[in-house]
Design a protein around this motif. Sequence first.
Motif: not given
Length: 115
Positions: A29-40
């Motif tokens: 399924g669908r997930w959101t990848l995020s990074a500290t101080g950056s985009s997702s």
Amino acid sequence: MFGGSDNAPSASSVPAGPAAKPPPVNLAGRWTLSATGSSSCAMTFGASSPDATEGTIAPAGGCPFNFFTSRKWSYTDAGLTLRDHNAQALAQLSPAGPTRFEGKAGAGQDVALSR
């Protein structure tokens, strides 16, 4: 001796790699990848069954760092590994709740994957 060579390693002395085991949640399924101080960005995980230990990744546009090259995932005792199109590890993540994984990208950035 029981017919084996004195030089042969016993099964208990051979180090084993991380064992494949199903993730604590169905990853398809669908997930959101995020990074500290950056985009997702959104990522769609594919899996052949709810207890699959590996599958595909289809990243959407705008992924931070080099996560736009994500193509495969695998899950072992060591956690969730995201890999690129060349099978190189991009991140190693551990469960951080029922719908969240957290860890580090290859270059040391903090990353999270959540629903």
